[in-house]
Design a protein around this motif. Structure first.
Motif, PDB file in Angstrom:
ATOM      1  N   MET A  79      -4.009 -21.268  -0.028  1.00 35.68           N
ATOM      2  CA  MET A  79      -2.442 -20.449   0.421  1.00 35.68           C
ATOM      3  C   MET A  79      -2.349 -19.990  -0.706  1.00 35.68           C
ATOM      4  O   MET A  79      -2.319 -18.549  -0.475  1.00 35.68           O
ATOM      5  CB  MET A  79      -1.483 -21.230  -0.006  1.00 35.68           C
ATOM      6  N   LEU A  80      -2.198 -20.005  -1.798  1.00 32.83           N
ATOM      7  CA  LEU A  80      -2.815 -18.380  -3.381  1.00 32.83           C
ATOM      8  C   LEU A  80      -4.379 -18.168  -2.608  1.00 32.83           C
ATOM      9  O   LEU A  80      -4.184 -16.208  -2.466  1.00 32.83           O
ATOM     10  CB  LEU A  80      -2.834 -18.853  -4.384  1.00 32.83           C
ATOM     11  N   GLU A  81      -5.327 -18.152  -2.819  1.00 31.58           N
ATOM     12  CA  GLU A  81      -6.383 -17.918  -2.241  1.00 31.58           C
ATOM     13  C   GLU A  81      -6.611 -16.585  -1.391  1.00 31.58           C
ATOM     14  O   GLU A  81      -7.041 -15.670  -1.245  1.00 31.58           O
ATOM     15  CB  GLU A  81      -7.516 -18.346  -1.976  1.00 31.58           C
ATOM     16  N   ILE A  82      -5.721 -16.756  -0.257  1.00 32.84           N
ATOM     17  CA  ILE A  82      -5.845 -15.949   0.894  1.00 32.84           C
ATOM     18  C   ILE A  82      -5.074 -14.467   0.314  1.00 32.84           C
ATOM     19  O   ILE A  82      -5.480 -13.772   0.945  1.00 32.84           O
ATOM     20  CB  ILE A  82      -5.155 -16.731   2.578  1.00 32.84           C
ATOM     21  N   ARG A  83      -3.518 -15.108  -0.257  1.00 32.56           N
ATOM     22  CA  ARG A  83      -3.266 -13.423  -0.764  1.00 32.56           C
ATOM     23  C   ARG A  83      -3.810 -13.034  -1.703  1.00 32.56           C
ATOM     24  O   ARG A  83      -3.550 -11.581  -1.509  1.00 32.56           O
ATOM     25  CB  ARG A  83      -1.481 -14.135  -0.744  1.00 32.56           C
ATOM     26  N   LEU A  84      -4.994 -13.469  -2.759  1.00 31.05           N
ATOM     27  CA  LEU A  84      -5.422 -13.135  -3.170  1.00 31.05           C
ATOM     28  C   LEU A  84      -6.361 -12.760  -3.299  1.00 31.05           C
ATOM     29  O   LEU A  84      -6.869 -11.689  -3.468  1.00 31.05           O
ATOM     30  CB  LEU A  84      -5.858 -14.454  -4.428  1.00 31.05           C
ATOM     31  N   ASP A  85      -7.278 -13.137  -2.248  1.00 27.65           N
ATOM     32  CA  ASP A  85      -8.588 -12.399  -1.022  1.00 27.65           C
ATOM     33  C   ASP A  85      -7.847 -10.952  -0.600  1.00 27.65           C
ATOM     34  O   ASP A  85      -8.001  -9.673  -1.176  1.00 27.65           O
ATOM     35  CB  ASP A  85      -8.469 -13.318  -0.752  1.00 27.65           C
ATOM     36  N   ALA A  86      -6.694 -10.418  -0.263  1.00 27.25           N
ATOM     37  CA  ALA A  86      -6.367 -10.325   0.669  1.00 27.25           C
ATOM     38  C   ALA A  86      -5.856  -9.096  -0.624  1.00 27.25           C
ATOM     39  O   ALA A  86      -5.816  -7.745  -0.073  1.00 27.25           O
ATOM     40  CB  ALA A  86      -4.862 -10.685   1.139  1.00 27.25           C
ATOM     41  N   TRP A  87      -5.001  -9.233  -1.907  1.00 29.09           N
ATOM     42  CA  TRP A  87      -4.789  -8.611  -2.696  1.00 29.09           C
ATOM     43  C   TRP A  87      -5.533  -7.601  -3.179  1.00 29.09           C
ATOM     44  O   TRP A  87      -5.623  -6.341  -3.323  1.00 29.09           O
ATOM     45  CB  TRP A  87      -3.218  -9.055  -3.237  1.00 29.09           C
ATOM     46  N   LYS A  88      -6.278  -8.573  -3.756  1.00 23.00           N
ATOM     47  CA  LYS A  88      -7.347  -7.678  -3.723  1.00 23.00           C
ATOM     48  C   LYS A  88      -8.520  -7.014  -3.127  1.00 23.00           C
ATOM     49  O   LYS A  88      -8.573  -5.231  -3.409  1.00 23.00           O
ATOM     50  CB  LYS A  88      -9.327  -9.289  -4.714  1.00 23.00           C
ATOM     51  N   MET A  89      -8.470  -7.183  -1.855  1.00 24.61           N
ATOM     52  CA  MET A  89      -9.274  -6.112  -0.545  1.00 24.61           C
ATOM     53  C   MET A  89      -8.018  -4.720  -0.858  1.00 24.61           C
ATOM     54  O   MET A  89      -9.124  -3.936  -0.512  1.00 24.61           O
ATOM     55  CB  MET A  89      -9.744  -7.044   0.086  1.00 24.61           C
ATOM     56  N   THR A  90      -7.116  -5.169  -0.788  1.00 27.61           N
ATOM     57  CA  THR A  90      -6.424  -3.899  -0.347  1.00 27.61           C
ATOM     58  C   THR A  90      -5.955  -2.514  -1.224  1.00 27.61           C
ATOM     59  O   THR A  90      -5.542  -1.663  -1.308  1.00 27.61           O
ATOM     60  CB  THR A  90      -5.075  -3.896   0.411  1.00 27.61           C
ATOM     61  N   THR A  91      -5.762  -3.502  -2.364  1.00 31.35           N
ATOM     62  CA  THR A  91      -5.979  -2.937  -3.303  1.00 31.35           C
ATOM     63  C   THR A  91      -6.683  -2.309  -4.532  1.00 31.35           C
ATOM     64  O   THR A  91      -6.405  -1.910  -5.404  1.00 31.35           O
ATOM     65  CB  THR A  91      -4.459  -3.867  -4.644  1.00 31.35           C
ATOM     66  N   GLN A  92      -7.845  -3.696  -5.253  1.00 33.35           N
ATOM     67  CA  GLN A  92      -8.535  -3.586  -5.666  1.00 33.35           C
ATOM     68  C   GLN A  92     -10.175  -2.383  -5.599  1.00 33.35           C
ATOM     69  O   GLN A  92     -10.631  -2.103  -6.566  1.00 33.35           O
ATOM     70  CB  GLN A  92      -8.725  -4.743  -6.581  1.00 33.35           C
ATOM     71  N   PHE A  93     -10.069  -3.006  -4.098  1.00 34.30           N
ATOM     72  CA  PHE A  93     -12.072  -2.909  -4.165  1.00 34.30           C
ATOM     73  C   PHE A  93     -11.820  -1.549  -3.110  1.00 34.30           C
ATOM     74  O   PHE A  93     -11.457  -1.386  -2.241  1.00 34.30           O
ATOM     75  CB  PHE A  93     -12.325  -3.869  -3.186  1.00 34.30           C
ATOM     76  N   ARG A  94     -12.753  -0.956  -2.888  1.00 34.50           N
ATOM     77  CA  ARG A  94     -13.774   0.382  -1.943  1.00 34.50           C
ATOM     78  C   ARG A  94     -13.489  -0.125  -0.804  1.00 34.50           C
ATOM     79  O   ARG A  94     -12.993  -1.511  -0.402  1.00 34.50           O
ATOM     80  CB  ARG A  94     -14.348   0.802  -2.241  1.00 34.50           C
ATOM     81  N   ARG A  95     -12.702   0.538  -0.015  1.00 34.25           N
ATOM     82  CA  ARG A  95     -13.391   0.112   1.763  1.00 34.25           C
ATOM     83  C   ARG A  95     -14.631  -0.577   2.056  1.00 34.25           C
ATOM     84  O   ARG A  95     -14.857  -0.254   1.925  1.00 34.25           O
ATOM     85  CB  ARG A  95     -12.247   0.598   2.874  1.00 34.25           C
ATOM     86  N   ILE A  96     -14.357  -2.043   2.569  1.00 32.46           N
ATOM     87  CA  ILE A  96     -16.388  -2.217   2.404  1.00 32.46           C
ATOM     88  C   ILE A  96     -16.070  -1.775   3.975  1.00 32.46           C
ATOM     89  O   ILE A  96     -15.122  -1.539   5.406  1.00 32.46           O
ATOM     90  CB  ILE A  96     -15.514  -4.119   2.843  1.00 32.46           C
ATOM     91  N   VAL A  97     -17.500  -0.972   4.006  1.00 33.92           N
ATOM     92  CA  VAL A  97     -18.217  -1.063   5.633  1.00 33.92           C
ATOM     93  C   VAL A  97     -17.618  -2.262   6.602  1.00 33.92           C
ATOM     94  O   VAL A  97     -18.736  -2.941   6.262  1.00 33.92           O
ATOM     95  CB  VAL A  97     -19.902  -0.405   5.303  1.00 33.92           C
ATOM     96  N   PRO A  98     -17.869  -1.720   7.886  1.00 33.60           N
ATOM     97  CA  PRO A  98     -16.173  -2.783   8.888  1.00 33.60           C
ATOM     98  C   PRO A  98     -17.920  -3.237   9.265  1.00 33.60           C
ATOM     99  O   PRO A  98     -19.420  -2.345   9.474  1.00 33.60           O
ATOM    100  CB  PRO A  98     -16.562  -2.182   9.853  1.00 33.60           C
TER     101      PRO A  98
END
Length: 901
Positions: free
Chosen positions: A689-708
């Protein structure tokens, strides 16, 4: 000239004339393009009109689909001029070839750092249409008119869903692979929005990965990835559409990143369902399928966690009625039993009552509830995998990836570059190019397999080395701690020889694992590159298999050692078993190996989750914080979106590999050793439950947009989990049989507590402890293993855990009849439990189809309507064209004209 794209339209016709006049003029054209590429730059603020959320070129019309970043060589303060010229030449050739492929470029200098140049890339409509057809991208034909029935649980799920007024549900369409000649058949309301930003970025990345930048020894070098590795470009990424803190100032921008953060990544949404369609639209199917799988796995864990907690509570309630534990704690029974030393020389005799607390804890985990839970988890894992296949099939239909692997996935550019051998295709009977012959492929596979086996053997060797360390250093700690810490009883209570040995061995094991992990990751990538898989899916599956085999041995070796080897081959006090003829084999802790395995699992599952989250979340956050602080110290100017995104962290080369690995390793702990730790699913569900939100937070705030990227399923992780599910049945059966004391207790209860072997009139557990501890005569100790500490009182014997005849018996110290009864019962239990669970698994797999009937009907209906629509539209076009032709022929040639004409 205001941008590169403006003069490109003037130069391309010149190129065509050059090509007609020979190679000399063509090379002259390329030189002219190269010289022109970076003459004019837009100065800071001029090209985004001081609008930090701008996603367009300076004209405000053409959308930025990709950004390339490099350092201006003229601003570098280094002496390697020749290297810089080569790099500049390669970059200029590359960018001129991008323009030749129809892309439009615009360069601008950084606001914060004069050395940095940002090259913005735009794909015009014609380029998008051309490559959409090449890549077989499915695009909308017409709105989907199929009616969907709401399930009975819709009212409940609606409470947990994202508010539809904030994130509106996507309109569903019938889709088909794009074809330019059937352009009129597709649902095009606006050319600017027909290709969404994720699809545009994917097409541009496809071009960037295949454009040439140099030729050496008749071998073409191409692709943005090689340029990034060589340092010619510092970064290449698509843009986020807004800040995650606030919506875009552009009213036409949907601010999808902001909505994802607010409604998905924010911790307040921890109990909400994920907006999977919205995630897929922004990040692509590959990211979407990962979060869909992780969410589904977490939901299924809820059932396992409830049953596990129930079994744990049953063990807690039954603890007070645990007869054998009461005997251990009874001063008249356990208090009178003196146990033999567990090592040579340094170890002393000890009283059985010191294991009283351990025995009480063991009653919680080593109970009948554990057996029930192990059987349940064997069935649960099958239900999880079967229901996931159904869910995956639904997503394949909804996300248009049903026929992805067969139609849409392209050959890797690295594979194309090596295609020098010609073979005859058995199906088409046409010649095609491949990178190696059948013999060459066999040699590559042999080399790769040998390399993987070598590294697996290396990690096994390191595990053996740690075990030898534990055996050898235990004696040293026993001697040192007994000499120097006798006065400090408080320290001696916690810093025992066993504790010191375990802690130091764990630290050494951790360091060795991390070092081998870092090295093996690079080796695995090199091996897979040498293997040269054909498509990106093949590449990732091959790399995943190699990495997981290594990680499997890495993570699970200690648990397998404790569960199935530690304390199993120790001999008896008068004749102990030695490793390498020197190190006495390690015995279980006084509480038994099952309790030690439970403790090991609790530490690994909990500690691994904490460590991974710190590593994955804290490190990128700290790096970005330092970057923002340094940038703020240099300037307070308005910074454009592409520069904001550049200072975010790049996603690693392995992408989601470590996210999947973390969850699949956890899946292994939850299933392989769950018989020893029924609370594992509960810890896993809290972590996830924490992992889902942490991964989401990481991708939306800390990382460049991933190539789809497209993905049809979770790849090689599916068969890996199926393999773990099969192995889990065996491991849990063996843990109950060989690691726990359940079978010996059952054998005693039903056979040895009553005549002819027992003295009790009814079935009982009384006398179990005395019956299962063998007797050893102290005078039979060998000189090399005789304890140096004096014996307690006038004792002549000590006890040890085994089933052997006592001294004085004609078969003294040999295994007794109880031992053989227990062995037979253990083997029978394993065979029965395995066959029952495998039979139930087979029935479940057969009863639950991989694709639901509803999804099958949807796929068939869409195919039918798509073919009908395309056929009818083609028929209309043909009829209309033929009508015009017939009318012209009739008007010109026919002598029988109507009077009206």
């Amino acid at each position: 000239l205001s941008s590169l794209s403006l003069w490109h339209s003037a130069i391309v016709p010149a190129k065509r004339k050059c090509e007609e006049n020979g190679d000399f003029l063509t090379s002259l054209y390329q030189t002219s393009v190269i010289d022109l590429v970076h003459i004019t730059f837009h100065h800071s603020g001029a090209d985004f009109d001081n609008k930090p959320d701008s996603l367009f070129f300076s004209d405000g019309q053409r959308r930025i689909d990709f950004v390339l970043v490099y350092e201006d060589e003229s601003k570098k303060m280094t002496h390697k001029r020749s290297d810089h010229k080569k790099q500049k030449r390669k970059r200029q050739v590359y960018e001129s070839n991008l323009i030749n492929n129809g892309l439009q470029l615009e360069a601008t200098r950084s606001v914060l750092d004069e050395k940095l140049i940002f090259v913005k890339v735009h794909a015009p409509w014609e380029v998008l249409c051309t490559y959409a057809e090449v890549m077989h991208i499915k695009l909308p034909l017409q709105p989907n008119d199929l009616k969907t029935r709401d399930s009975a649980f819709n009212w409940f799920s609606r409470l947990l869903r994202v508010d539809e007024n904030i994130i509106k549900p996507e309109q569903e369409f019938f889709t088909a692979p794009f074809e330019k000649e059937h352009l009129s058949n597709f649902y095009i309301q606006d050319k600017d929005t027909f290709f969404n930003p994720a699809t545009r970025s994917r097409i541009v990345h496809f071009i960037l990965s295949r454009v040439e930048y140099a030729t050496k020894n008749n071998v073409k070098k191409f692709g943005i990835n090689k340029l990034l590795d060589a340092g010619i470009y510092k970064a290449a990424f698509p843009l986020h559409d807004s800040s995650f803190r606030h919506p875009s100032t552009d009213p036409d921008c949907p601010s999808e990143r902001y909505l994802l953060y607010k409604e998905w990544a924010h911790p307040k949404n921890i109990f909400k369902l994920q907006p999977l369609d919205f995630i897929r639209r922004y990040y692509g199917e590959k990211i979407g399928i990962y979060f869909a799988w992780l969410g589904f796995y977490t939901n299924m864990l809820t059932v396992a966690a409830v049953v596990g907690v129930g079994c744990f509570l049953y063990g807690c309630l039954a603890k007070d009625n645990c007869t054998w534990s009461q005997e251990v704690c009874d001063p008249n029974i356990g208090g009178n039993i003196i146990m033999c030393p567990q090592c040579d020389k340094a170890c002393t005799y000890w009283n059985l009552t010191i294991t009283c607390e351990s025995s009480k804890k063991l009653c919680i985990f080593d109970s009948f509830g554990t057996l029930v839970f192990a059987v349940f988890m064997g069935i649960w894992v099958t239900l999880f995998l079967e229901f996931w296949k159904r869910r995956q099939a639904e997503l394949e239909y909804e996300w248009d990836t049903v026929e992805y692997l067969e139609q849409e996935e392209q050959i890797r550019p690295e594979y194309e570059a090596q295609c020098t051998h010609v073979i005859m295709n058995e199906i088409t009977q046409q010649k095609e190019h491949v990178p190696y012959t059948a013999c060459g492929k066999c040699m590559r596979m042999t080399f790769c397999t040998s390399a993987v086996l070598f590294w697996i053997l290396l990690i096994i060797a390191s595990v053996v080395g740690v075990i030898v360390y534990r055996l050898s250093v235990f004696l040293v700690f026993s001697a040192l701690l007994s000499q120097h810490i006798t006065e400090t009883q408080a320290i001696h209570k916690y810093l025992t020889p066993q504790t010191a040995t375990s802690v130091t061995a764990s630290v050494i094991s951790f360091i060795v694992i991390m070092i081998l992990n870092i090295i093996y990751e690079k080796v695995a990538i090199m091996i897979t590159d040498f293997e040269l898989p054909r498509t990106q899916t093949d590449y990732e599956n091959s790399l995943t298999t190699k990495m997981f085999l290594f990680q499997f041995v890495n993570y699970y070796s200690s648990c397998f050692y404790i569960a199935f080897f530690k304390g199993k081959f120790v001999g008896y006090p008068g004749n102990p078993v030695y490793w390498l003829g020197k190190y006495r084999n390690e015995e279980c802790d006084p509480g038994g190996c099952l309790l030690e395995l439970t403790t090991q699992l609790a530490i690994i599952v909990g500690g691994k989750a904490i460590w991974n989250n710190i590593q994955e979340v804290l490190l990128p956050w700290v790096k970005n914080l330092i970057g923002r602080y340094c940038a703020a110290a240099r300037s307070e100017k308005i910074v454009p979106r592409w520069e904001h995104d550049y200072h975010l962290q790049p996603i690693g080369k392995l992408g989601l590999f470590y996210e999947y690995l973390e969850m699949v390793i956890q899946f292994g702990f939850v299933t392989l050793f769950v018989a020893s730790f029924p609370l594992a699913p509960l810890l896993a569900i809290i972590n996830n439950m924490l992992e889902i939100r942490l991964d989401a937070w990481k991708m939306t705030t800390q990382f460049r947009r991933i190539v789809p990227q497209k993905a049809q399923d979770i790849g090689a992780w599916q068969p890996i989990m199926q393999g773990i599910a099969i192995l889990a049945v065996v491991t849990n059966a063996m843990i109950i049989a060989f690691t726990s004391d359940m079978i010996p207790r059952l054998v005693y209860y039903w056979s040895f507590s009553v005549p002819p072997y027992g003295n009790h009139s009814t079935y009982t557990m009384k006398g179990y402890i005395n019956n299962t501890l063998s007797v050893f005569n102290i005078s039979d100790f060998k000189n090399e293993s005789k304890p140096s500490a004096p014996q307690v009182g006038n004792q002549t014997t000590c006890r040890y855990r085994d089933f052997r005849y006592p001294p004085g018996h004609q078969h003294q110290y040999e295994h007794n009849i109880y031992y053989w009864h227990v062995i037979a019962a253990k083997l029978a239990f394993i065979i029965v439990m395995e066959h029952v669970i495998y039979f139930v698994k087979f029935i479940i797999s057969y009863a639950i189809p991989d694709v639901s009937q509803k999804t099958k009907s949807k796929v068939k209906r869409e195919k039918y309507l798509t073919q009908k629509l395309l056929h009818e539209n083609d028929l209309k076009v043909v009829t209309k064209s033929m009508g015009k032709i017939a009318g012209k022929i009739f008007r010109v040639d026919s002598p029988f004209r109507p009077k009206a004409e």
